[in-house]
Scaffold this motif. Structure first.
Motif, mmCIF file in Angstrom:
data_model
loop_
_atom_site.group_PDB
_atom_site.id
_atom_site.type_symbol
_atom_site.label_atom_id
_atom_site.label_comp_id
_atom_site.label_asym_id
_atom_site.label_seq_id
_atom_site.Cartn_x
_atom_site.Cartn_y
_atom_site.Cartn_z
ATOM 1 N N MET A 1 -17.874 -41.465 33.998
ATOM 2 C CA MET A 1 -16.649 -41.283 33.283
ATOM 3 C C MET A 1 -15.230 -41.760 33.783
ATOM 4 S SD MET A 1 -18.139 -39.651 30.754
ATOM 5 C CE MET A 1 -17.359 -38.137 29.906
ATOM 6 N N LYS A 2 -14.303 -42.091 33.026
ATOM 7 C CA LYS A 2 -13.102 -43.020 33.491
ATOM 8 C C LYS A 2 -11.873 -42.111 33.382
ATOM 9 C CE LYS A 2 -10.569 -46.969 31.694
ATOM 10 N NZ LYS A 2 -10.561 -47.760 30.602
ATOM 11 N N ALA A 3 -11.086 -42.300 34.233
ATOM 12 C CA ALA A 3 -9.778 -41.382 34.441
ATOM 13 C C ALA A 3 -8.930 -42.108 33.339
ATOM 14 C CB ALA A 3 -9.215 -41.385 35.982
ATOM 15 N N ASN A 4 -8.094 -41.379 32.748
ATOM 16 C CA ASN A 4 -7.033 -42.110 31.790
ATOM 17 C C ASN A 4 -7.751 -42.642 30.845
ATOM 18 O OD1 ASN A 4 -5.029 -41.063 33.441
ATOM 19 N ND2 ASN A 4 -4.732 -42.773 34.567
ATOM 20 N N TRP A 5 -8.860 -42.456 30.398
ATOM 21 C CA TRP A 5 -9.817 -43.059 29.243
ATOM 22 C C TRP A 5 -8.945 -43.105 28.065
ATOM 23 C CZ3 TRP A 5 -10.563 -39.807 25.284
ATOM 24 C CH2 TRP A 5 -10.266 -38.546 25.381
ATOM 25 N N HIS A 6 -8.206 -42.025 27.809
ATOM 26 C CA HIS A 6 -7.295 -41.656 26.440
ATOM 27 C C HIS A 6 -6.520 -42.572 26.283
ATOM 28 C CE1 HIS A 6 -5.343 -39.538 29.911
ATOM 29 N NE2 HIS A 6 -4.319 -39.841 29.219
ATOM 30 N N ARG A 7 -5.940 -43.614 27.525
ATOM 31 C CA ARG A 7 -4.986 -44.676 27.137
ATOM 32 C C ARG A 7 -5.738 -45.863 26.595
ATOM 33 N NH1 ARG A 7 -0.438 -45.168 30.033
ATOM 34 N NH2 ARG A 7 -0.599 -47.318 30.078
ATOM 35 N N ASN A 8 -7.066 -46.047 26.562
ATOM 36 C CA ASN A 8 -7.492 -47.126 26.073
ATOM 37 C C ASN A 8 -8.838 -46.820 25.305
ATOM 38 O OD1 ASN A 8 -6.929 -49.784 26.096
ATOM 39 N ND2 ASN A 8 -6.703 -49.895 28.259
ATOM 40 N N THR A 9 -8.720 -46.193 24.011
ATOM 41 C CA THR A 9 -9.842 -45.723 23.425
ATOM 42 C C THR A 9 -9.474 -45.739 21.841
ATOM 43 O OG1 THR A 9 -11.561 -43.854 23.007
ATOM 44 C CG2 THR A 9 -9.396 -42.997 23.203
ATOM 45 N N LEU A 10 -10.425 -45.546 20.922
ATOM 46 C CA LEU A 10 -9.836 -45.587 19.484
ATOM 47 C C LEU A 10 -10.479 -44.206 19.069
ATOM 48 C CD1 LEU A 10 -9.342 -46.548 16.587
ATOM 49 C CD2 LEU A 10 -11.889 -47.334 16.534
ATOM 50 N N ILE A 11 -9.495 -43.256 18.597
ATOM 51 C CA ILE A 11 -9.914 -42.129 18.124
ATOM 52 C C ILE A 11 -9.992 -42.075 16.354
ATOM 53 C CG2 ILE A 11 -8.601 -39.677 17.979
ATOM 54 C CD1 ILE A 11 -7.003 -40.039 20.528
ATOM 55 N N TYR A 12 -10.890 -41.266 16.290
ATOM 56 C CA TYR A 12 -11.257 -41.269 14.668
ATOM 57 C C TYR A 12 -11.195 -39.751 14.434
ATOM 58 C CZ TYR A 12 -14.230 -42.352 10.476
ATOM 59 O OH TYR A 12 -14.578 -42.664 9.173
ATOM 60 N N GLN A 13 -10.192 -39.646 13.422
ATOM 61 C CA GLN A 13 -9.843 -38.282 12.822
ATOM 62 C C GLN A 13 -10.908 -37.902 11.781
ATOM 63 O OE1 GLN A 13 -6.532 -37.514 10.454
ATOM 64 N NE2 GLN A 13 -6.466 -35.384 11.013
ATOM 65 N N ILE A 14 -11.782 -36.533 12.030
ATOM 66 C CA ILE A 14 -12.768 -36.101 11.022
ATOM 67 C C ILE A 14 -12.333 -34.792 10.401
ATOM 68 C CG2 ILE A 14 -15.112 -35.193 10.675
ATOM 69 C CD1 ILE A 14 -15.817 -37.547 12.730
ATOM 70 N N ASP A 15 -12.338 -34.581 9.060
ATOM 71 C CA ASP A 15 -12.318 -33.206 8.546
ATOM 72 C C ASP A 15 -13.775 -32.962 8.509
ATOM 73 O OD1 ASP A 15 -12.285 -30.894 7.048
ATOM 74 O OD2 ASP A 15 -10.523 -31.589 5.880
ATOM 75 N N PRO A 16 -14.257 -32.005 9.227
ATOM 76 C CA PRO A 16 -15.708 -31.799 9.456
ATOM 77 C C PRO A 16 -16.178 -31.167 7.983
ATOM 78 C CG PRO A 16 -14.852 -30.687 11.439
ATOM 79 C CD PRO A 16 -13.540 -31.199 10.259
ATOM 80 N N SER A 17 -15.513 -30.547 7.292
ATOM 81 C CA SER A 17 -16.022 -30.033 5.899
ATOM 82 C C SER A 17 -16.001 -30.906 4.970
ATOM 83 C CB SER A 17 -14.995 -28.966 5.546
ATOM 84 O OG SER A 17 -13.676 -29.376 5.007
ATOM 85 N N LEU A 18 -15.353 -32.092 5.202
ATOM 86 C CA LEU A 18 -15.279 -33.150 4.136
ATOM 87 C C LEU A 18 -16.177 -34.365 4.332
ATOM 88 C CD1 LEU A 18 -11.743 -32.732 2.901
ATOM 89 C CD2 LEU A 18 -13.549 -32.168 1.587
ATOM 90 N N PHE A 19 -16.839 -34.562 5.742
ATOM 91 C CA PHE A 19 -17.300 -35.821 6.222
ATOM 92 C C PHE A 19 -18.836 -36.070 5.785
ATOM 93 C CE2 PHE A 19 -18.555 -38.926 9.783
ATOM 94 C CZ PHE A 19 -17.566 -39.718 9.528
ATOM 95 N N PHE A 20 -19.657 -35.110 5.898
ATOM 96 C CA PHE A 20 -21.053 -35.528 5.703
ATOM 97 C C PHE A 20 -21.710 -33.919 5.609
ATOM 98 C CE2 PHE A 20 -25.446 -36.351 5.746
ATOM 99 C CZ PHE A 20 -25.659 -37.450 4.827
ATOM 100 N N ASP A 21 -22.427 -33.481 4.539
ATOM 101 C CA ASP A 21 -23.189 -32.221 4.219
ATOM 102 C C ASP A 21 -24.571 -32.521 4.585
ATOM 103 O OD1 ASP A 21 -24.056 -29.977 3.514
ATOM 104 O OD2 ASP A 21 -23.800 -30.367 1.281
ATOM 105 N N SER A 22 -24.844 -31.916 5.695
ATOM 106 C CA SER A 22 -26.482 -32.182 5.906
ATOM 107 C C SER A 22 -27.311 -31.220 5.383
ATOM 108 C CB SER A 22 -26.611 -31.996 7.590
ATOM 109 O OG SER A 22 -26.457 -30.333 8.240
ATOM 110 N N ASN A 23 -26.954 -30.031 5.021
ATOM 111 C CA ASN A 23 -27.871 -28.954 4.411
ATOM 112 C C ASN A 23 -27.719 -28.547 2.820
ATOM 113 O OD1 ASN A 23 -25.538 -27.549 4.375
ATOM 114 N ND2 ASN A 23 -26.051 -25.921 5.993
ATOM 115 N N GLY A 24 -26.791 -29.503 2.277
ATOM 116 C CA GLY A 24 -26.750 -29.253 0.722
ATOM 117 C C GLY A 24 -25.838 -28.061 0.088
ATOM 118 N N ASP A 25 -25.088 -27.678 1.002
ATOM 119 C CA ASP A 25 -24.276 -26.363 0.581
ATOM 120 C C ASP A 25 -23.128 -26.771 0.042
ATOM 121 O OD1 ASP A 25 -23.002 -27.039 2.905
ATOM 122 O OD2 ASP A 25 -22.932 -24.849 3.628
#
Length: 535
Positions: A1-25
């Motif tokens: 793992m890399k220290a200060n990894w957050h300076r060089n990453t791409l963050i993807y924001q997910i709304d879990p309720s709206l991303f993908f439904d695995s169980n059909g509810d």
């Protein structure tokens, strides 16, 4: 793992309720995110920021938490979250959870006990008064709430709520409350998460200081120490909507927030897009202070809230409104725009790709909201900020491929130019000219440019107001240009000679660079890197 990894990453924001439904509810869930990890890896994503997963009445998309220590069953189990962390980690991705501790739901056991008994220790977990107090704060949602004080019949007092009345503010000056939050942090950190996004960070700091920001930063010191005891490489990502001169309180010397969400630059980025001129963005970058070692700014285009334009002058704000929200129904709270990026840019793929290239060229850690890479639209028939919270559009099949259920957590967009039948991941993966294809190219290229996160940024002077130009210099060096205007232009870089650089990415093929200058098509972008740069 890399220290200060957050300076060089791409963050993807997910709304879990709206991303993908695995169980059909009809609601997205953690297993649904796990199913789409390969898609996210192919975008170059390095970290997932998950919106609230905790138990909640869901009157405010889960930001009204009724139990910080438990996942809401709609999302799955702790084992599902553990599996997500493990399987994301196998693909080089970390998981960041939302930490919503400025307030709770009025259904939280702490509040239920507090309102019942004035002598309970929980009474002092919240902010109470016999009469409404003018402490200088105004409601965060002025068109919905007309006061930050709400009378509670059972308690026989008013309680304070900066946000909705069903979200009473926590008394963060109370050490017991902070100890409770630390227990919450420890619970989720021990599960393996990489850090937290602190919701309403500037408000919670003020509350911890009894209304004084500088006195309240102790709470960030505490949170940071709590986190790093368990995960030394953990990061706190803070929602800090203040003037840039105040960012230093939140960074400290790097032992508070590792990432500050930069609303200042975000506002001026949209002013630059509205004008088709680089100057507002250049001005904003010059004014913000340099982050301390190991910390960084987080930059983005659109998020899950309204595009809050409070950092602009009244005249500048109206200029952006006229360009991107000309109708009253597109505006919200007297300060912002409740539209997604794609409709603001008229669905123009070139303009959207330009905006993403511009974002990725900025000094800071970029955040992409789910669906932005395909140009998802909004649903203005939904109230307030729900207009930009619609299910991810995976395919042209029923329910946009999001769910097999008859009833969904939110309606899909099924009409107009942004309907899922016209605009979806599956269709765009097959089209080399689609926004998704361009976005993937940009995101994967940015993932290779460590100098943007670790290096020194230098704004470059060009002889055309529409062109934004910036260099990032570290062991490696890159130069990035973006044309915010619709017309083709040719420019010269005054401070930098591109001899020894090669073009690594552009919006379309260009002739070789000549002494006469660099050509950029309307809404075009070009990235160069020094050939002998170390990888």
């Amino acid at each position: 793992m890399k220290a200060n990894w957050h300076r060089n990453t791409l963050i993807y924001q997910i709304d879990p309720s709206l991303f993908f439904d695995s169980n059909g509810d009809g609601r997205g869930d953690l297993k649904g995110i796990i199913r789409q990890l390969d898609y996210l890896q192919a975008l170059g994503v390095g970290a997932l920021w998950l919106m609230p997963l905790y138990r909640s009445p869901f009157r405010d998309a889960g930001y009204d938490v009724s139990d910080f220590m438990a996942l809401d069953p709609r999302f799955g189990s702790e084992e599902d979250l553990r599996q997500l962390i493990v399987q994301a980690g196998e693909r080089g991705m970390r998981v960041i959870l939302e930490l919503v501790v400025q307030h709770t739901s009025d259904q939280h056991p702490w509040f239920l006990r507090a309102r019942r008994d004035k002598d309970s220790v929980y009474r002092d977990y919240y902010l109470w008064s016999d009469t409404p107090v003018d402490d200088g704060n105004q409601p965060i949602f002025p068109s919905v709430e007309d006061s930050i004080w709400q009378w509670d019949e059972q308690a026989g007092q008013y309680y304070r709520h900066l946000f909705y009345r069903h979200e009473p503010d926590l008394n963060l000056a109370n050490p017991r409350v902070v100890e409770e939050i630390e227990r919450v942090m420890v619970h989720w950190l021990e599960l393996g998460i990489a850090g937290f996004r602190l919701d309403a960070a500037s408000h919670l700091v003020e509350q911890a200081g009894g209304g004084n920001e500088e006195q309240g930063v102790w709470v960030l010191d505490r949170f940071y120490k709590c986190m790093t005891r368990i995960n030394p490489e953990g990061v706190l990502l803070g929602e800090v909507d203040v003037d840039p001169e105040r960012y230093s309180h939140y960074f400290g010397t790097g032992e508070r927030l590792g990432l500050v969400l930069d609303f200042w630059v975000n506002n001026h980025l949209f002013l630059a897009l509205a004008r088709g001129e680089a100057e507002p963005l250049q001005r904003a970058i010059i004014r913000r202070p340099a982050p301390p070692d190991g910390a960084n700014y987080a930059v983005w285009l659109r998020n899950h809230d309204e595009l809050d334009l409070e950092r602009l002058s009244e005249q500048e704000r109206e200029e952006v409104m006229q360009a991107f929200a000309p109708e009253q129904d597109m505006r919200l709270y007297g300060r912002g725009i409740r539209r997604r990026l794609a409709p603001m840019l008229d669905g123009d793929v070139r303009r959207q790709a330009l905006a993403q290239a511009l974002l990725l060229s900025l000094p800071g850690t970029p955040i992409v909201r789910y669906g932005e890479e395909i140009g998802m639209g909004d649903d203005l028939t939904r109230p307030e900020r729900l207009s930009v919270r619609t299910p991810m559009q995976w395919s042209d099949r029923a329910n946009a491929g999001f769910s097999s259920a008859a009833r969904l957590a939110a309606p899909v967009i099924d009409e107009g130019p942004f309907a899922y039948t016209r605009l979806n991941v599956e269709g765009q993966l097959k089209d080399a000219e689609s926004l998704l294809s361009r976005a993937r190219q940009l995101l994967l290229a940015r993932a290779e440019l460590n100098e943007v996160g670790d290096g020194k940024a230098q704004l470059l002077t060009v002889d055309h107001p529409a062109v934004f130009a910036i260099a990032h210099v570290c062991e490696a060096s890159s130069v990035m240009l973006a044309n915010l205007g619709k017309d083709t232009v040719t420019v010269r870089l005054r401070e930098m000679d591109l001899e020894g650089f090669e073009e690594m990415l552009s919006d379309s093929p260009y002739p070789a660079t000549t002494q006469s200058g660099l050509t950029l098509h309307g809404y075009g972008y070009r990235w160069f890197r020094r050939v002998d740069s170390k990888q």
